[in-house]
Write an enzyme that holds these catalytic residues in place. Sequence first.
Site, PDB file in Angstrom:
ATOM      1  N   ASP A 159      52.339   6.029  25.855  1.00  0.00           N
ATOM      2  CA  ASP A 159      52.935   7.354  26.027  1.00  0.00           C
ATOM      3  C   ASP A 159      52.035   8.389  25.343  1.00  0.00           C
ATOM      4  O   ASP A 159      51.648   8.199  24.179  1.00  0.00           O
ATOM      5  CB  ASP A 159      54.327   7.367  25.357  1.00  0.00           C
ATOM      6  CG  ASP A 159      55.286   8.324  26.034  1.00  0.00           C
ATOM      7  OD1 ASP A 159      56.491   7.980  26.152  1.00  0.00           O
ATOM      8  OD2 ASP A 159      54.837   9.393  26.469  1.00  0.00           O
ATOM      9  N   GLU A 180      55.146  12.780  33.514  1.00  0.00           N
ATOM     10  CA  GLU A 180      56.555  13.163  33.463  1.00  0.00           C
ATOM     11  C   GLU A 180      56.604  14.641  33.804  1.00  0.00           C
ATOM     12  O   GLU A 180      56.037  15.468  33.081  1.00  0.00           O
ATOM     13  CB  GLU A 180      57.178  12.925  32.077  1.00  0.00           C
ATOM     14  CG  GLU A 180      58.679  13.162  32.112  1.00  0.00           C
ATOM     15  CD  GLU A 180      59.262  13.637  30.800  1.00  0.00           C
ATOM     16  OE1 GLU A 180      58.530  14.217  29.985  1.00  0.00           O
ATOM     17  OE2 GLU A 180      60.474  13.434  30.602  1.00  0.00           O
ATOM     18  N   ASP A 235      53.688  12.930  28.843  1.00  0.00           N
ATOM     19  CA  ASP A 235      54.935  13.627  28.529  1.00  0.00           C
ATOM     20  C   ASP A 235      54.887  15.085  28.989  1.00  0.00           C
ATOM     21  O   ASP A 235      53.939  15.802  28.662  1.00  0.00           O
ATOM     22  CB  ASP A 235      55.113  13.578  26.988  1.00  0.00           C
ATOM     23  CG  ASP A 235      56.467  14.036  26.532  1.00  0.00           C
ATOM     24  OD1 ASP A 235      57.447  13.369  26.867  1.00  0.00           O
ATOM     25  OD2 ASP A 235      56.531  15.070  25.838  1.00  0.00           O
ATOM     26  N   HIS A 249      64.535   6.558  28.178  1.00  0.00           N
ATOM     27  CA  HIS A 249      65.070   6.822  26.827  1.00  0.00           C
ATOM     28  C   HIS A 249      65.755   8.184  26.722  1.00  0.00           C
ATOM     29  O   HIS A 249      66.351   8.520  25.695  1.00  0.00           O
ATOM     30  CB  HIS A 249      63.926   6.738  25.828  1.00  0.00           C
ATOM     31  CG  HIS A 249      62.904   7.775  26.063  1.00  0.00           C
ATOM     32  ND1 HIS A 249      62.078   7.786  27.178  1.00  0.00           N
ATOM     33  CD2 HIS A 249      62.590   8.876  25.369  1.00  0.00           C
ATOM     34  CE1 HIS A 249      61.293   8.840  27.129  1.00  0.00           C
ATOM     35  NE2 HIS A 249      61.581   9.531  26.055  1.00  0.00           N
ATOM     36  N   ASP A 250      65.635   8.993  27.804  1.00  0.00           N
ATOM     37  CA  ASP A 250      66.289  10.309  27.831  1.00  0.00           C
ATOM     38  C   ASP A 250      67.546  10.319  28.671  1.00  0.00           C
ATOM     39  O   ASP A 250      68.266  11.323  28.696  1.00  0.00           O
ATOM     40  CB  ASP A 250      65.348  11.359  28.458  1.00  0.00           C
ATOM     41  CG  ASP A 250      64.125  11.638  27.624  1.00  0.00           C
ATOM     42  OD1 ASP A 250      63.087  11.978  28.217  1.00  0.00           O
ATOM     43  OD2 ASP A 250      64.207  11.501  26.383  1.00  0.00           O
TER      44      ASP A 250
END
Length: 572
Positions: free
Chosen positions: A100, A262, A205, A335-336
């Site tokens: 990430d 993302e 991200d 995870h969000d």
Amino acid sequence: MVASANWFRNASVYQIYPRSFNDSNGDGIGDLRGIINKLDYLRDLGVDAVWLCPIYASPNDDNGYDISDYQAIHPDFGTMADFDELLAGLHQRGIKLILDMVLNHCSDEHPWFVSAKSDRNSPYRDWFHWQPAATDGSAPNAWGSFFSGSTWEPVLAADGQTDYYLHLFSKKQPDLNWENPRVRQALYAMMNWWLDKGVDGLRLDVINLVSKKSGYPEGEAVPGSAFTSAFHQCANGPRIHEFMQEMNQAVFAPHGAVTVGETPGVSVAHAQAYTDPLRQELSMVFQFELMELDSGPLGKFDPVPVSAQAIQAVCQRWQEGLVARGWNSLYWNNHDQPRPISRFGSPEKYRELSGMALAAYLYLQRGTVFIYQGEEIGMLNLPWQDASELRDIEAHNFIREAAQLPEWTPDKIWNGLLAKGRDNARSPMCWNGGRSAGFSDNLPWLRVHPEYERINVAESRARPDSLWHFYRRLIELRRNLALVGDGRIEFAASPHPQLLAYRRYNASGRELWVAVNWGDAPVLLADQADLSSWPVWATFANQAESLLANYPDQSVAAQWRPWELRVWLSLE
Ligand code: ISL
Ligand code: CA
């Protein structure tokens, strides 16, 4: 120059949130050695790659998405030697690693920002977005943060002047200034350092936010908020594709690295531009239209029901939109996002049946699959008691901001957090029915799901008809059936609002049919007209082999049981 990778097309990637995956040293926090201890588990599940959420030095204001040293391992997670052992262990099992990368912002404790904040003449000052206060001393504009409040934080300088810095997320996550080539070069060098270690890919991200419009224009007001939308002013900005292509040439292409951007709020048209291989930008992006379907008028914490037809419409738009140019990622959660069976399935009555239906329906479409830890055993949202149990900055900032707004009653706020709060996904992985669900020998950093004795890996693996074994077969089918990676896709008109179906096909004439009864209610296609509206369906049922199903027997084509899934492959 390494040949551009294509391994990702039939691949299933397993996302690990290290803080919540497995704790090896009893401090209640997941760590790298804990992951090393589960490498055989990942091999048994059959995943092709792991996406590892941030493991870098961080004050954990946003659980690692606020990085203070991009090339150091957070001591909670272990050492760089642990990382090297983890990478080797994955590769020994034929599993690739996607790291990430948080490039839109760093931590306010990163030395770059510490220097920039302390001295207006610092060489790092223009590594960030600074603006003078408005004439009345207030923030430069009314942009609203993803984490509530203003996106501008004031800093009073020694000369008595107040400047503001931009942070689209928390005030401890100052946005990096990508207009500055030295920022970009430093980030590229850092990524090359990780890729030179043998990392196979990168998850980027909020990468579609890094190009800001000059002058930070005000933008339109957002209903239910005191702020305008910074997101709309920053998403897919003026130089974004220039930056993606520069980064591709400087970092991805030389390593043949697979990338997934993302990109909150991305459209099909933008995704075509980001993922068209001829443009040499990104391998794929995470789109958010499935994730936004249940957002009500007041946003994500104002959930509304989602119909099966609405889900199929989003899938169809994205599958058809990227079939000629670009590539899809396929995911129900991360995870969000909250747990998918709680959100879209039937957590009480048909937990595993609906979990199987959700997985097969989405994951046999065209794209790369991303499975989030715990999804494979059907973990659910938690029955949180109160806000003191929550750890997510987004939740706490939302509670504070919404409490000031009349349309948000305490019940509405709490119900929104129960349904959509990010802590739902961050509750520790449930390995067995023992203490702390086998995640840790001590009290975990975040509450363990109270149903861990019923829902855990050991129980699920011991039951051949479980969701875990279904995921294992689905992952294997995806990898071995070329039709899944390369086949075209056609969504079938449905004779009933709960029935969803599509077929995958290729030039050789082979067909894969996937159909689901999306709901607790059984469906009976008694009316002959209904059945005839699926001509291939009835024919198909007699000239194909059943590849995957969530009921032990194949009932007649007319009768569909709750959440019934059928996957058939035409005979050679
Ligand atoms: O959390 C969300 C639900 O609305 C998303 O808006 C999310 O905040 C957004 O997609 C950005 O997510 C990424 O960047 C954030 C970090 O908190 C998230 O965990 C990360 O996935 C800031 O780095
Ligand atoms: Ca630990």
